[in-house]
Structure formats: C-alpha cells, structure tokens
Design a protein around this motif. Sequence first.
Motif, mmCIF file in Angstrom:
data_model
loop_
_atom_site.group_PDB
_atom_site.id
_atom_site.type_symbol
_atom_site.label_atom_id
_atom_site.label_comp_id
_atom_site.label_asym_id
_atom_site.label_seq_id
_atom_site.Cartn_x
_atom_site.Cartn_y
_atom_site.Cartn_z
ATOM 1 N N GLY A 1 0.452 -0.938 0.377
ATOM 2 C CA GLY A 1 0.103 0.180 0.034
ATOM 3 C C GLY A 1 0.630 1.105 0.192
ATOM 4 N N GLY A 2 1.890 1.458 0.576
ATOM 5 C CA GLY A 2 2.554 2.396 1.027
ATOM 6 C C GLY A 2 3.534 2.460 -0.934
ATOM 7 N N VAL A 3 3.974 1.472 -1.272
ATOM 8 C CA VAL A 3 4.836 1.835 -2.683
ATOM 9 C C VAL A 3 3.127 2.424 -3.713
ATOM 10 N N TYR A 4 2.616 1.536 -3.676
ATOM 11 C CA TYR A 4 0.996 2.593 -4.421
ATOM 12 C C TYR A 4 1.129 3.456 -4.198
ATOM 13 N N GLN A 5 0.879 3.877 -2.842
ATOM 14 C CA GLN A 5 0.509 5.543 -2.247
ATOM 15 C C GLN A 5 1.970 6.097 -2.968
ATOM 16 N N GLN A 6 3.005 6.122 -3.042
ATOM 17 C CA GLN A 6 4.133 7.158 -3.762
ATOM 18 C C GLN A 6 4.070 6.730 -5.370
ATOM 19 N N ARG A 7 3.429 6.048 -5.382
ATOM 20 C CA ARG A 7 2.730 5.459 -6.955
ATOM 21 C C ARG A 7 2.430 6.914 -7.452
ATOM 22 N N PHE A 8 0.842 6.425 -7.438
ATOM 23 C CA PHE A 8 -0.137 6.762 -7.878
ATOM 24 C C PHE A 8 -1.246 8.304 -7.331
ATOM 25 N N CYS A 9 -0.639 8.121 -5.704
ATOM 26 C CA CYS A 9 -1.218 9.149 -4.637
ATOM 27 C C CYS A 9 -0.353 10.972 -3.662
ATOM 28 N N ALA A 10 0.998 10.104 -4.674
ATOM 29 C CA ALA A 10 1.474 11.878 -3.066
ATOM 30 C C ALA A 10 1.539 12.912 -3.151
ATOM 31 N N ASP A 11 0.237 12.960 -4.233
ATOM 32 C CA ASP A 11 -0.192 14.416 -4.514
ATOM 33 C C ASP A 11 -1.206 14.995 -3.600
ATOM 34 N N VAL A 12 -1.679 13.626 -3.058
ATOM 35 C CA VAL A 12 -3.214 14.264 -2.135
ATOM 36 C C VAL A 12 -3.238 14.597 -1.131
ATOM 37 N N SER B 1 -6.635 12.082 2.028
ATOM 38 C CA SER B 1 -6.425 10.972 1.645
ATOM 39 C C SER B 1 -6.488 9.624 2.914
ATOM 40 N N THR B 2 -5.830 10.212 4.181
ATOM 41 C CA THR B 2 -6.685 8.690 5.273
ATOM 42 C C THR B 2 -7.956 9.588 5.539
ATOM 43 N N ALA B 3 -8.574 10.093 5.572
ATOM 44 C CA ALA B 3 -10.449 10.379 5.529
ATOM 45 C C ALA B 3 -10.277 9.267 4.655
ATOM 46 N N VAL B 4 -10.791 9.471 2.736
ATOM 47 C CA VAL B 4 -11.335 8.595 2.388
ATOM 48 C C VAL B 4 -10.366 7.129 1.812
ATOM 49 N N GLN B 5 -9.122 6.861 2.560
ATOM 50 C CA GLN B 5 -8.565 5.192 3.292
ATOM 51 C C GLN B 5 -9.522 4.332 4.133
ATOM 52 N N ASN B 6 -9.311 5.312 5.444
ATOM 53 C CA ASN B 6 -10.318 5.195 6.231
ATOM 54 C C ASN B 6 -11.976 4.706 6.461
ATOM 55 N N ALA B 7 -12.351 5.659 5.023
ATOM 56 C CA ALA B 7 -14.024 5.110 4.705
ATOM 57 C C ALA B 7 -14.079 4.243 3.641
ATOM 58 N N VAL B 8 -13.255 4.106 2.269
ATOM 59 C CA VAL B 8 -12.878 2.634 2.266
ATOM 60 C C VAL B 8 -12.978 1.352 3.058
ATOM 61 N N ALA B 9 -11.752 1.135 3.775
ATOM 62 C CA ALA B 9 -11.277 0.533 4.792
ATOM 63 C C ALA B 9 -12.464 -0.286 5.540
ATOM 64 N N PHE B 10 -13.193 1.698 6.312
ATOM 65 C CA PHE B 10 -14.683 1.142 6.731
ATOM 66 C C PHE B 10 -15.896 -0.483 6.254
ATOM 67 N N VAL B 11 -15.613 -0.443 4.537
ATOM 68 C CA VAL B 11 -16.641 -1.233 3.913
ATOM 69 C C VAL B 11 -16.629 -2.437 4.483
ATOM 70 N N ASP C 1 10.385 6.384 -0.168
ATOM 71 C CA ASP C 1 11.160 6.490 0.581
ATOM 72 C C ASP C 1 10.692 5.317 1.236
ATOM 73 N N ALA C 2 11.543 5.529 2.234
ATOM 74 C CA ALA C 2 11.453 3.741 3.121
ATOM 75 C C ALA C 2 10.133 3.868 4.165
ATOM 76 N N VAL C 3 10.007 5.335 4.245
ATOM 77 C CA VAL C 3 8.737 5.191 5.379
ATOM 78 C C VAL C 3 7.663 6.234 4.801
ATOM 79 N N HIS C 4 6.069 6.233 4.630
ATOM 80 C CA HIS C 4 5.305 7.106 3.264
ATOM 81 C C HIS C 4 4.469 7.731 4.982
ATOM 82 N N ASP C 5 4.021 8.881 3.990
ATOM 83 C CA ASP C 5 3.342 9.498 4.955
ATOM 84 C C ASP C 5 2.138 9.371 5.394
ATOM 85 N N ALA C 6 0.999 8.539 4.108
ATOM 86 C CA ALA C 6 0.111 7.976 4.308
ATOM 87 C C ALA C 6 0.245 6.183 4.831
ATOM 88 N N ALA C 7 1.042 5.452 4.808
ATOM 89 C CA ALA C 7 1.255 4.755 5.336
ATOM 90 C C ALA C 7 1.174 3.690 7.450
#
Length: 314
Positions: free
Chosen positions: A161-172, A177-187, A305-311
């Motif tokens: 998920g962190g690699v995917y975040q860096q590749r496609f969502c780094a500018d969000v 981003s985390t609000a949407v991700q929590n909402a999606v994971a809630f389902v 990066d080795a650590v991701h802001d949304a990860a």
Amino acid sequence: MPLRTASTVTFFYALGYPIGNMAVHAMSPMAVLAFRFGLAGAILGVWALVSKAGWPTGRKLAHVAVAGLLMQAVQFCALYYAIQHGAPAVLCAVVIAMNPVATGVLAAAFLRDRLTPGRVVALVLGVAAVLAACASRLVAEGGVDAAVLLLLIALVGIAAGGVYQQRFCADVDFRASTAVQNAVAFVPALVLALTTPFVVHDATKAVFAVAGVVLLNATLGVSLYVRAINLHGASAVAMLFCLIPAVAGVLSWLMLGEHVDIGVAAGLVLGALACWLNARSGRKRSGENGQDDPARHRGRQHRVDAVHDAAVAR
C-alpha cells in the motif's frame, strides 16, 4: 529531529500495539476495526473540510481507495485477527516494523528503485529478525501458524500500500487521503463484523480501548507521524523503527503484563539493525541525489521512500 519530536512520535506509534491488543481482547476484532475506521474517517474528514484540503476525484480517488484497501483494510484486518489468534503486541510490532525494509524490496521490484547493497543486508537482517521473533511459535506449532501468517499478510499490506501510495497518490493532501482510506476500509470491516460473531468480553475496557485506538493512534498518531516526515524527512522518521518495537514491548509489559522471550528479544535487536541500515542507505542515496534537505521538498515526495506519510500503521 529534536528529541521531543522523536520521542513523541515513537511513543504514540508504539502505543497502538498494546491498545490494539487490549481492544481486540475486549471486543470482536472486526467490530473494533469498524469503529476505528468509521470514527477516524469522520474525524479526519472534518479536519480536511475545516482546513479546506483538496479532495481527490476521478481516477485519483480510485487510486487512493486502492491504497486504503491495502494499507488500512488488509493490514489491520490481518493484524487484529493475528492478535485474536494469540500474537503478542511486541511480536506484532517487530514484524510490522519491517515495513521500511519490505517497502524497499517492493519499490525495487515495481518502481525500478535501486536496491543498494546496504538494503540487501537490511533485508537479510529483517528476515532474520522476523524468524527470531517468531521462533517460539514456529517451534510450538511445528511450522507457520495462523498468527504468524496473518502478521506477514499485514506486513505485505502496509508495504504494498505504501508503494502504491507513492506511485499514484503522493500529491493528495494526507488529511483527505487518510479520510477516504478509512472510509473505504470501513466497508470490508463492517461486512466482516456483521458476518462474524459479535462478542463484548469487557464493555468498560472495550470503550476505553476503542477510544484510545481512534483518538491516540488513528488520529493523533497519524498527525504526529506525518508532520515529522514533512519537517524532518522520511529517512529520519525511518530511524524511529529502531526503537518502536522495544517501546511497544515496554508498554505491553506495563499495560498487559506481556513478557519478551529470548527469540523476540533477538528479533528486537536484529530488527533495529535492519531498520537503521535501511534508513542509513536511504539517507546516503538521497544525499547523492541532492535530496537530503526535506525543507526543499515540502509539498512533494521522492519517487519512493522507506517510510510513507499515509502508510501509518498505528
């Protein structure tokens, strides 16, 4: 990084393991996650609206959703089921702390990021750390049991998920981003909560533990963690993984009475070495590319990066 910042981020990140363990033992794990994702998503969503953060739309929204399913749903569903199967909090911390090392390998495989010799050694140490920490369970169960397998799935979830975040969502914006991700994971968490037995073992403990998971980890922990990355850079924050499992072990002992066996102790040491070497290799690479000053790159990120802001695991 100032000592106060480092210690605060480390403490709240590590606190997530014993609090999560406490919550799962007080209430069904998927019910805990449904509360976690639902309430944290609402809080972060309000924060994003108040701060007038930009929200993802269209294809970008779909990418954020995929990252959320990996980093939030896969990671925490597997992690909390592992706790239900008897995985101690400190064992969870040791395995999940290998996220920076696992991320480096996935980035090399899918983003063509260079896998330096230092990171190869870090990978070997990371594997040794996990094997050492899981040694007693592997011996007792005669192989990989459900708890260990679930922890490995959780590790793959946060790293992928962190690699995917860096590749496609780094500018969000991270709040949106985390609000949407929590909402999606809630389902999926809600579906699992509704299709599995709902049990409350201790109502009082469940209320306090779930509140702690939502407020201290999913909300406050995210903010502190991301702020540290924005101010001091991902490599500096990656160094905290050298300490987080040990702090989680101390907190688990104080809060849950869990003791660290010799295998987990060896895993703590090997894991700390792996994280230190991984962060050191990443810092050297950033310095060679003229990217050693995070202040010059605020608002954008390196390719990986080795650590991701949304990860954020906690």
